[in-house]
Design a protein around this motif. Structure first.
Motif: not given
Ligand SMILES: Nc1ncnc2c1ncn2[C@@H]1O[C@H](COP(=O)(O)OS(=O)(=O)O)[C@@H](OP(=O)(O)O)[C@H]1O
Ligand SMILES: Nc1ncnc2c1ncn2[C@@H]1O[C@H](COP(=O)(O)OP(=O)(O)O)[C@@H](O)[C@H]1O
Length: 489
Positions: A216-219, A226-229, A243-245
């Motif tokens: 979650v912290l990384r997200a 500016g990341a969307t995923h 999250i993209a798995v």
């Protein structure tokens, strides 16, 4: 006056404090706006709410406590300068709350931070970016935040997910492990295996030890950039961006390509190289196969985890005065020098007391400082691939553990307990110190009037009352040969 010219006059009289590495990393990310909406270190209520439910007191999702510990004497001040380990002032903390951590008992300060200057050194600092320095991307951005090297499997997975999302890739090497520079170099080297417009931004983000909350912290960090995923192994709750798995990939040994497991013919052989096997190859100095990872990554792996025969190591003897530490340590140093192929430094207790630690007493704080100094030097020798042999009494387990941690950040650590019984040490009384201690002429004498905490984590225990010095040295050489640090005799 600019910050570069020194501290503004109004701040000169404030007390200064150098936070721990994780706190400094947090400080940098708060100041850079990466931890938005956080503007400073958290107070007791926010911290309790975050730990209990992953939310700040106002309900905003936030996964980990971001707190600052200080010594008790600093809790009386209203403002504090926070500085880096070299003493360069980075920020001013305005104290809004002083509190004590109920679990650790640490004294904590909470309040907003005001930046004095951006941290501007360290390898690859030119690649570091504040989020507001990033060119905005037009479409989706897939963040890959990792402290692991990327091998062919992960590279394939990233390509596949990026293509599915129509996203450009943002690689975020997470700094704060032991091998930051190798990690960044390895990620720079694999850029060409990824879509053209990949960007690399190193971020100081040590792990907190809770896998889900770390994701979650990384997200949060990725979203700030500016990341969307965010690419991650599994879904977690309360994330600011999806999250993209990736689907599982494997190496199809029949056609010699990596591909999604679902696309591998059932009768084809899937090759695997487990992390344990990879570790064994690196320890032995054997090549890592090209099908597993690109050669440039393999080269950086070997820098991060050199073969044991050339990896730095500290052999740390501990035991009572007269137990035989110096004799065995000297014998070991001579034997290793005679064999060749290794640089050896002997940090004997008495010699260190004359050189590094002149003036220190045998009080607990001074003994601890003495051992930490030895640990610091041993860790540097280890980092450079040498053999450090230390032979102090080192009576306290916690301080020995600290030295082990310092050394293991750079190489290997072996603890040898020279467990000669006190009666034998006293019978030898080579320097007449036990007699003096018994007569009350030397206070705080280890084993007589001061404690010795027996190690429960020794890699080898030797009792020199039952061995000759050559036999004792032989035991240590056998340990080192069995561990593959040296050739068998
Ligand atoms: N109070 C007291 N307690 C223990 N030892 C004493 C003391 N005073 C002097 N000496 C001599 O100092 C040597 C131990 O120093 P160290 O630096 O190895 O001790 S420590 O690890 O910091 O506890 C130790 O040397 P070794 O016999 O080589 O161990 C003693 O000779
Ligand atoms: N097997 C052995 N290993 C080491 N020292 C021994 C052994 N047998 C006898 N001794 C004697 O014990 C004493 C140990 O002293 P020293 O090595 O200075 O211990 P320390 O460094 O632990 O104070 C020396 O006089 C040494 O000759």
């Amino acid at each position: 006056m600019t910050a570069e010219a020194g501290l503004p006059d109004t701040l000169r009289d404030l007390p200064a404090w150098t936070p721990e590495p994780v706190e400094l990393a947090d400080l940098e990310l708060i100041l850079a706006g990466v931890y938005r909406p956080l503007k400073g270190f958290l107070g007791s209520f926010d911290t309790a709410m975050v730990i209990a439910g992953g939310r700040l007191a106002d309900g905003t999702p936030w996964p980990v406590p971001v707190t600052l510990s200080v010594p008790k004497e600093l809790t009386e001040h209203d403002r504090l300068v926070l500085q880096d380990p070299e003493g360069v002032p980075l920020a001013v903390l305005t104290v809004e709350e002083r509190w004590q951590d109920p679990t650790s008992g640490d004294q904590r300060l909470a309040g907003p931070l005001e930046a004095l200057r951006a941290p501007a050194h360290g390898p690859f600092h030119a690649m570091r970016r504040r989020p507001d320095e990033m060119e905005p991307a037009a479409g989706p951005v897939l963040a890959v935040a990792t402290r692991d090297f990327l091998h062919r499997r992960q590279l394939g997975q990233i390509r596949q997910v990026a293509e599915r999302l129509g996203a450009r890739v943002l690689l975020m090497p997470l700094l704060g492990g032991g091998h930051d520079e190798s990690l960044v170099r390895a990620l720079l080297a694999v850029r060409r295996e990824l879509p053209d417009d990949v960007r690399v931004v190193p971020v100081p983000l040590p792990d907190r030890g809770d896998d889900d909350r770390d994701i979650v912290l990384r997200a949060h960090v990725a979203a700030a950039y500016g990341a969307t995923h965010l690419l991650a192994e599994r879904e977690v709750e309360d994330v600011p961006i999806p999250i993209a798995v990736p689907e599982p990939w494997a190496y199809d040994a029949d056609v010699e390509v990596w591909r999604p497991v679902a696309r591998i013919e059932p009768d084809h052989v899937q090759a695997e190289l487990s992390p344990e096997r990879l570790g064994e190859l690196l320890d032995a100095g054997e090549p890592v196969p090209d099908w597993f990872t690109p050669p440039a990554v393999a080269a950086e792996l070997a820098v991060a985890r050199p073969p044991k025969r050339s990896r730095g190591i500290t052999v740390f003897f501990t035991g009572l005065s007269g137990s035989g530490k110096s004799t065995v340590a000297r014998g070991l140093a001579d034997a290793l020098i005679e064999r060749g192929g290794r640089t050896v430094t002997l940090l004997d207790g008495d010699v260190v007391r004359r050189m590094l630690s002149a003036g220190l007493t045998f009080s607990r704080p001074d003994r601890d400082l003495n051992i930490r100094r030895i640990g610091f030097v041993a860790a540097e020798i280890t980092r450079h691939g040498g053999v450090a042999i230390c032979a102090p009494i080192a009576p306290y387990a916690a301080t020995r553990a600290e030295v082990r941690r310092m050394v293991e950040a750079h190489g290997d650590f072996v603890l040898v307990h020279v467990a000669t019984p006190l009666e034998e040490c006293e019978r030898r009384d080579r320097k007449g110190l036990y007699a003096k201690a018994r007569a009350g002429l030397i206070p705080e004498f280890t084993g007589v009037s001061d404690p010795y905490e027996e190690p429960d984590d020794a890699d080898l225990t030797i009792d020199t009352s039952a061995l000759t010095p050559d036999e004792a040295v032989g035991r240590v050489l056998t340990l080192l040969a069995e561990g593959d640090w040296i050739r068998p005799a």
